[in-house]
Design an enzyme around this catalytic site. Structure first.
Site, short mmCIF file in Angstrom:
data_model
loop_
_atom_site.label_atom_id
_atom_site.label_comp_id
_atom_site.label_asym_id
_atom_site.label_seq_id
_atom_site.Cartn_x
_atom_site.Cartn_y
_atom_site.Cartn_z
N SER A 180 45.03 47.52 36.91
CA SER A 180 44.69 47.80 38.14
C SER A 180 42.93 47.41 38.04
O SER A 180 42.47 47.38 37.02
CB SER A 180 44.57 49.25 38.85
OG SER A 180 43.42 49.94 37.94
N ASP A 181 42.25 47.18 39.18
CA ASP A 181 40.90 46.88 39.20
C ASP A 181 40.60 48.37 39.16
O ASP A 181 41.14 49.33 39.42
CB ASP A 181 40.52 46.25 40.24
CG ASP A 181 39.07 45.59 40.00
OD1 ASP A 181 38.73 44.51 40.48
OD2 ASP A 181 38.32 46.25 39.38
N TYR A 182 39.06 48.65 39.08
CA TYR A 182 38.44 49.84 38.84
C TYR A 182 38.53 50.74 40.01
O TYR A 182 38.07 50.70 41.20
CB TYR A 182 36.81 49.43 38.79
CG TYR A 182 36.10 50.46 38.17
CD1 TYR A 182 35.74 51.63 38.80
CD2 TYR A 182 35.35 50.30 36.74
CE1 TYR A 182 34.88 52.51 38.37
CE2 TYR A 182 34.50 51.37 36.41
CZ TYR A 182 34.40 52.65 37.11
OH TYR A 182 33.56 53.39 36.49
N GLY A 183 39.38 51.92 39.83
CA GLY A 183 39.73 52.89 40.67
C GLY A 183 40.58 52.34 41.82
O GLY A 183 40.89 53.26 42.93
N ALA A 184 41.21 51.22 41.65
CA ALA A 184 41.91 50.65 42.72
C ALA A 184 43.36 51.36 43.01
O ALA A 184 44.11 51.48 44.27
CB ALA A 184 42.46 49.07 42.61
#
Ligand code: GLC
Length: 716
Positions: free
Chosen positions: A264-268
């Site tokens: 995932s992207d950061y915190g997504a």
């Protein structure tokens, strides 16, 4: 480790240990002084020391020494001794910084892409990095979006070529080897289509446009063997990418056969809640794992909820097992079980980082990234003349020319524009005035006075690297501060003036260009920027950059791109009821594919070998290109094709090929392109990849506007 041994290790894992492999954290969580006490970030994530001691990967590190410290401290506490895998954003260089990817896109040169990826991989590998979150392969058509600087531009075909070249460059002859790193293509998918160019905004693109325009660069990365795919922050067909089963399982894995890791992207994953797609973190964890997100980056829904979801029968443990297996397989492919410190070497770091060969590579790529937009007999400057040169502006003498994703890059290691010019012609002929973006009256007067004394003025202006990159969307594209006022004052002196632009996006420069005798677009050229720009300014190298993104006439045209649809009312001058603006042209200031050099080229005798094409056969398009000027230079001959009638509307032209030719004065060459039916295929409304019999127009020329048209028929 053999697959059997890996399988045995996998079978030995507890549920908690499996879940731990899916968690990625930043380095400070693993630092000695943190393991042992709850710190703010840990509390915020709601994770425990046990979670950290079971985590699977690290986001970003500061070099071989730190990597070894973290890995050894981690393994000491790890029961099953599964090494961490170290991932980082090596986007356009590790310490030797290359031009931003948008500049790389303007090279139209896959060798340059490969060179950048190889140097990046060698330096990063020595720094203990195993995976880079690159290439960013998003298609971008809107200069307001800050991350346009991170893309290679607005064309699916060109972006796909770069995606392939970068993946192959990073991964080399195997990610198990020192000097090679695993690549991660991002952001899947269509992040570049954020509405209004506003960062993290909604994306709403139809499936057939997704498939026809936004997917090709990702498919090219997958076909090139990319090891990871990163999910985008945005929605895709109404579902956030990190919770989108159709995107991650149906398309990526079933249709394309991707077997690697999805991160995932950061915190997504946690952001599925803010999107309104998950009701809480437990729901977010469930939806992300069901969708196929293997690694959760910097949020903690997995460690906090997967155990409960599985033990309560709300989630099939098989989904966890397959994610863990993919992560362990990646670690095994890298060779971490044999050597948890794979690649990391302080000695090699010292030897490789910024070595002459790497600087030279960065200089050559930067030379090719520069786009000459205008030149009224000013460039090249004569290095042997006695002319005094004044370099004025916020980029006159600064190392801040690395761009927004240059992470380990250091400004003090850059060659500034003034350095490059002083080195080339001697410091006694050069005076530099490094100004702010917003100049006081006195500062403008000082600049004018300096310019008055000089024979040549180089205006080094643009926008700070902080104005683009992630979180860098702008609603205006004007030059920040009062640089335009500075430029006005300088132009009034009627001196031999060259504008060199430093920027991470196309800017609104129509007034500037109207008055400036010469304009060179430098983007952010990287560590060797000053050398590369000087090489071009003094003619040691002829410019060969070609725009990989349109430069708008005004921000009101955004998004603007060359491969647009014709509409039912294509523009007719002086006809109100055709597609147009009352107060601006439809055309950009400079089109996709455009760029000047220090000579001229003539195209003649363009023809097709046949006017009928059948499936399985080919047509040859050939054209004579002649250097009609007085200097050797490189031309990028471009092939576009239009499908005049489709089962869905088709763009008025699409790039289908290009060739670079280097010609001496008066030299000619016959450039040939082979056209076959596969080049005519597109995604129709049923999302099939098809071609239709009918009329096509092949077009060849120096850019997407100046084209010779050659019609032909595709028959069954
Ligand atoms: C950022 C970016 C992504 C990057 C990741 C890790 O938010 O969206 O491109 O790779 O976080 O830094």
């Amino acid at each position: 480790m053999t697959e059997q041994q890996l399988r045995e290790l996998f079978e030995s894992l507890t549920l908690e240990e499996k879940i731990g492999q899916l968690l990625q954290l930043a380095p400070f969580f693993f630092k000695e002084n943190i393991i042992g006490e709850i710190t703010g970030p840990m509390e915020e994530l709601g994770i425990t020391n046990e979670d950290i001691s079971r985590a699977g990967s690290v986001l970003g590190i500061g070099g071989a020494k730190e990597m070894k410290e973290i890995q050894s401290a981690y393994l000491e506490r790890s029961e099953k001794k599964i090494p961490l895998v170290f991932m980082a954003d090596i986007i356009h260089g590790y310490r030797t910084i290359f031009p931003i990817p948008l500049g790389l896109g303007c090279t139209w040169d896959m060798e340059s892409a490969h060179k950048m990826a190889r140097v990046s991989a060698m330096e990063a590998s020595a720094g203990g990095v195993h995976v880079t979150f690159s290439p960013m392969v998003d298609l971008v058509r809107d200069a307001r979006w800050g991350r346009v600087m991170e893309s290679t531009g607005e064309d699916p075909y060109l972006n796909a070529q770069f995606a392939r070249a970068l993946v192959e460059g990073y991964q080399g002859d195997g990610i198990h080897k020192d000097g090679n790193i695993a690549a991660c293509a991002k952001h899947f998918a269509a992040y570049g289509a954020v509405e209004s160019g506003r960062e993290y905004n909604t994306v709403d693109v139809s499936e057939f446009i997704l498939r026809d325009q936004y997917f090709p660069s990702f498919k090219a990365a997958v076909d090139a063997g990319v090891k990871l795919i990163m999910t985008a922050f945005n929605t895709v067909l109404g579902i956030p990418a990190s919770g989108n089963k159709w995107l991650l399982r149906d398309v990526l894995r079933k249709e394309w056969g991707f077997k690697g890791v999805v991160i995932s992207d950061y915190g997504a994953v946690k952001e599925l809640i803010a999107h309104g797609y998950a009701k809480d973190e437990r729901d977010a964890a469930k939806k992300a794992l069901e969708a196929g997100v293997d690694i959760e980056m910097m949020s903690s829904t997995y460690p906090n909820h997967l155990k409960d979801l599985i033990e309560n029968g709300d989630l099939d443990v098989q989904l966890l097992d397959e994610a863990v297996w993919r992560i362990l397989t990646l670690k095994n492919e890298i060779g971490l079980f044999e050597n948890p410190y794979k690649g990391a070497s302080e000695e090699l770091e010292k030897r490789l980082i910024l070595c002459d060969a790497h600087r030279q590579a960065a200089r050559e790529v930067a030379q090719k990234s520069l786009v000459l937009l205008k030149n009224e007999h000013v460039l090249p400057l004569d290095p042997e003349s006695k002319e005094q040169i004044a370099i004025i502006g916020p980029f006159a003498d600064t190392g801040a020319i690395l761009g927004g994703w240059s992470w380990h890059g250091r400004f003090e290691e850059s060659v500034t524009l003034a350095d490059g010019i002083r080195e080339r012609i001697g410091k006694e002929r050069v005076e530099a005035y490094q100004t702010p973006f917003m100049l006081s009256e006195e500062e403008i007067e000082q600049a004018v006075a300096l310019a008055q004394k000089a024979d040549v003025v180089i205006l080094a202006i643009g926008e700070s690297h902080e104005w683009s990159g992630e979180g860098g969307s702008r609603a205006f594209l004007t030059l920040p501060g009062n640089q335009e006022q500075l430029a006005e004052k300088i132009f009034e002196l009627n001196k031999k003036t060259v504008v060199v632009l430093f920027n991470g996006r196309p800017l609104e420069i129509r007034e500037l260009v109207h008055q400036a005798p010469a304009v060179l677009e430098a983007w952010f050229p990287g560590t060797e920027g000053g050398h590369a720009i000087s090489d071009i300014l003094f003619g040691d190298v002829a410019p060969e950059g070609r725009l990989s993104i349109s430069i708008p006439y005004t921000v009101g045209q955004c998004p603007i791109y060359y491969n647009a649809f014709n509409t039912g009312r294509p523009y007719v001058p002086n006809n109100r009821f055709t597609t147009h603006y009352i107060d601006a042209p439809n055309d950009p200031l400079y089109p996709f594919g455009y760029g000047l050099t220090y000579t001229t080229f003539a195209y003649s005798d363009a023809k097709l070998s046949r006017s009928i094409l059948r499936k399985g056969e080919t047509i040859e398009l050939s054209v004579t290109v002649k250097n009609t000027g007085t200097r050797a230079a490189t031309e990028t001959v471009q092939l576009y094709i239009r499908d005049v009638v489709g089962t869905v509307v088709r763009p008025i032209k699409e790039l289908k090929g290009f060739q670079k030719v280097h010609l001496a004065p008066n030299e000619t060459c016959r450039v040939r392109f082979t056209i076959d039916e596969t080049m005519l295929r597109y995604v129709n409304h049923d999302c099939q990849y098809v071609s239709d019999p009918g009329t096509f127009i092949a077009m060849v020329g120096p850019n997407s506007k100046e084209l010779i048209q050659l019609p032909f028929e595709l028959v069954e």
